[in-house]
Design a protein around this motif. Structure first.
Motif, short mmCIF file in Angstrom:
data_model
loop_
_atom_site.label_atom_id
_atom_site.label_comp_id
_atom_site.label_asym_id
_atom_site.label_seq_id
_atom_site.Cartn_x
_atom_site.Cartn_y
_atom_site.Cartn_z
N GLN A 168 -10.99 5.19 -56.29
CA GLN A 168 -9.88 5.14 -57.25
C GLN A 168 -10.04 3.90 -58.11
O GLN A 168 -10.23 2.80 -57.60
CB GLN A 168 -8.54 5.10 -56.53
CG GLN A 168 -7.35 4.98 -57.49
CD GLN A 168 -6.01 5.17 -56.80
OE1 GLN A 168 -5.81 6.14 -56.08
NE2 GLN A 168 -5.09 4.24 -57.02
N ASP A 173 -8.28 1.48 -60.87
CA ASP A 173 -7.01 1.06 -61.46
C ASP A 173 -7.29 0.02 -62.53
O ASP A 173 -8.03 -0.95 -62.28
CB ASP A 173 -6.08 0.47 -60.40
CG ASP A 173 -5.65 1.50 -59.37
OD1 ASP A 173 -5.02 2.49 -59.77
OD2 ASP A 173 -5.97 1.33 -58.18
N SER A 200 -4.39 4.66 -63.60
CA SER A 200 -5.04 4.91 -62.32
C SER A 200 -5.84 6.20 -62.44
O SER A 200 -5.33 7.22 -62.92
CB SER A 200 -4.00 5.04 -61.21
OG SER A 200 -4.63 5.29 -59.96
N ARG A 249 -8.73 8.92 -60.62
CA ARG A 249 -9.41 9.41 -59.41
C ARG A 249 -9.93 10.82 -59.69
O ARG A 249 -9.42 11.50 -60.57
CB ARG A 249 -8.45 9.43 -58.21
CG ARG A 249 -7.32 10.43 -58.37
CD ARG A 249 -6.25 10.29 -57.32
NE ARG A 249 -5.22 11.32 -57.44
CZ ARG A 249 -4.23 11.29 -58.32
NH1 ARG A 249 -4.11 10.28 -59.17
NH2 ARG A 249 -3.34 12.27 -58.36
N SER A 283 -0.87 0.44 -67.70
CA SER A 283 -1.70 0.60 -66.51
C SER A 283 -2.18 2.04 -66.41
O SER A 283 -1.48 2.96 -66.83
CB SER A 283 -0.94 0.21 -65.24
OG SER A 283 0.14 1.08 -65.01
N GLN A 288 -8.21 -0.60 -54.83
CA GLN A 288 -7.21 -1.65 -54.67
C GLN A 288 -7.79 -3.04 -54.46
O GLN A 288 -7.07 -3.97 -54.06
CB GLN A 288 -6.25 -1.31 -53.51
CG GLN A 288 -5.51 0.02 -53.75
CD GLN A 288 -4.53 0.34 -52.67
OE1 GLN A 288 -4.67 -0.09 -51.52
NE2 GLN A 288 -3.49 1.09 -53.01
N GLU A 333 -5.45 -2.44 -65.37
CA GLU A 333 -4.23 -3.05 -65.89
C GLU A 333 -4.54 -3.66 -67.25
O GLU A 333 -5.55 -4.37 -67.41
CB GLU A 333 -3.73 -4.13 -64.94
CG GLU A 333 -2.49 -4.86 -65.41
CD GLU A 333 -2.07 -5.98 -64.49
OE1 GLU A 333 -1.23 -6.82 -64.90
OE2 GLU A 333 -2.58 -6.05 -63.35
#
Length: 265
Positions: free
Chosen positions: A206, A208, A235, A237, A233, A144, A210
């Protein structure tokens, strides 16, 4: 993390299930082994024996992920990096002394341009690729926190140690020892920032991604062989709680295969 584990001395080898690719060579091998060793239903088998190439091994690992059933592959395909040498003799004796490697898959959660959500798993890698002649524009975050405001490239790969010698290596990413608690984040033909060559991340990270300007510069996302197009997008993991088990002959295990690749020139 990916963990190497020696086969228990009391592993059961009585009930074997055989699966094969659809080539004549693989089918013939399966039929001869079934005649020699018998064939149990996959749900009742102690070990699954896969006959084919790396594609079949990936399919079989996906199918039996989380089942606790180890997969022993014998090469009846082309490359066979994930397979053992094919020999019909003394199969149960080979299985008794084989090493087991525990692997964990990646999970990708994807949102596409229509707002639909998709989830898929990958044993080797998750890759994002441009769909048009124009380079993709990506924003990359790890846990994040934005690490790259804009990556202009043909694509990007998140690879497990198991997949680090596959597409990741072709894109000049690092080879990871199978037991390393790491993921490789590797760009494909990065244009800007031109000198960025990727990153090594802890396996609990993780990622992410975009897609910037997705209508003008569409991007697809693939988890091993499953592709989702026109994504906005993604994500990614590693599923540390989900195990797959792959078996190798002790004289040519996964550690040795990866070391061989490291010194290949």
């Amino acid at each position: 993390m990916n963990q190497h584990v020696d086969t228990p001395a009391d592993i059961e080898t009585d009930k074997l299930a055989f699966v094969s690719s659809d080539t004549e060579e693989a089918i013939a091998a399966r039929q001869s082994l079934e005649a020699a060793y018998g064939s149990a239903p996959a749900g009742e088998a102690d070990i699954i024996v896969a006959l084919g190439g790396d594609g079949l091994m990936l399919q079989t690992l996906h199918k039996f992920m989380g089942s606790g059933k180890p997969i022993y592959g014998m090469n009846r395909g082309s490359v066979g990096f994930l397979m053992n040498e094919f020999r019909a003799e003394d199969l149960r004796a080979r299985l008794k002394v084989a090493d087991i490697t525990t692997i964990h898959p990646l999970t990708m959660d994807v949102t596409d341009q229509d707002g639909a959500r998709h989830t898929a798993r990958a044993i080797n890698e998750v890759s994002l690729l441009r769909q048009s002649s124009q380079a993709a524009r990506l924003k990359v975050s790890v846990d994040q926190r934005v690490r790259l405001d804009e990556l202009v490239c043909d694509g990007i790969i998140v690879a497990t140690p198991a997949g680090s010698t596959a597409y990741n290596l072709s894109a000049h990413g690092p080879i990871l020892p199978i037991s390393s608690p790491l993921l490789a984040l590797t760009p494909i033909s990065a244009f800007r920032p031109r000198r960025w060559r990727g990153a090594l991340l802890p396996d609990h990270a993780q990622v992410d991604i975009e897609i910037l300007d997705p209508l003008k510069r569409p991007v697809s996302a693939s988890a091993d062989h499953r592709e989702i197009r026109n994504v906005v997008s993604v994500s990614i993991r590693e599923e540390l709680a989900l195990d797959g088990l792959i078996m190798f002959d002790p004289d040519h295990g996964w550690d040795e295969r990866i070391l061989t690749e490291m010194f290949r020139y």
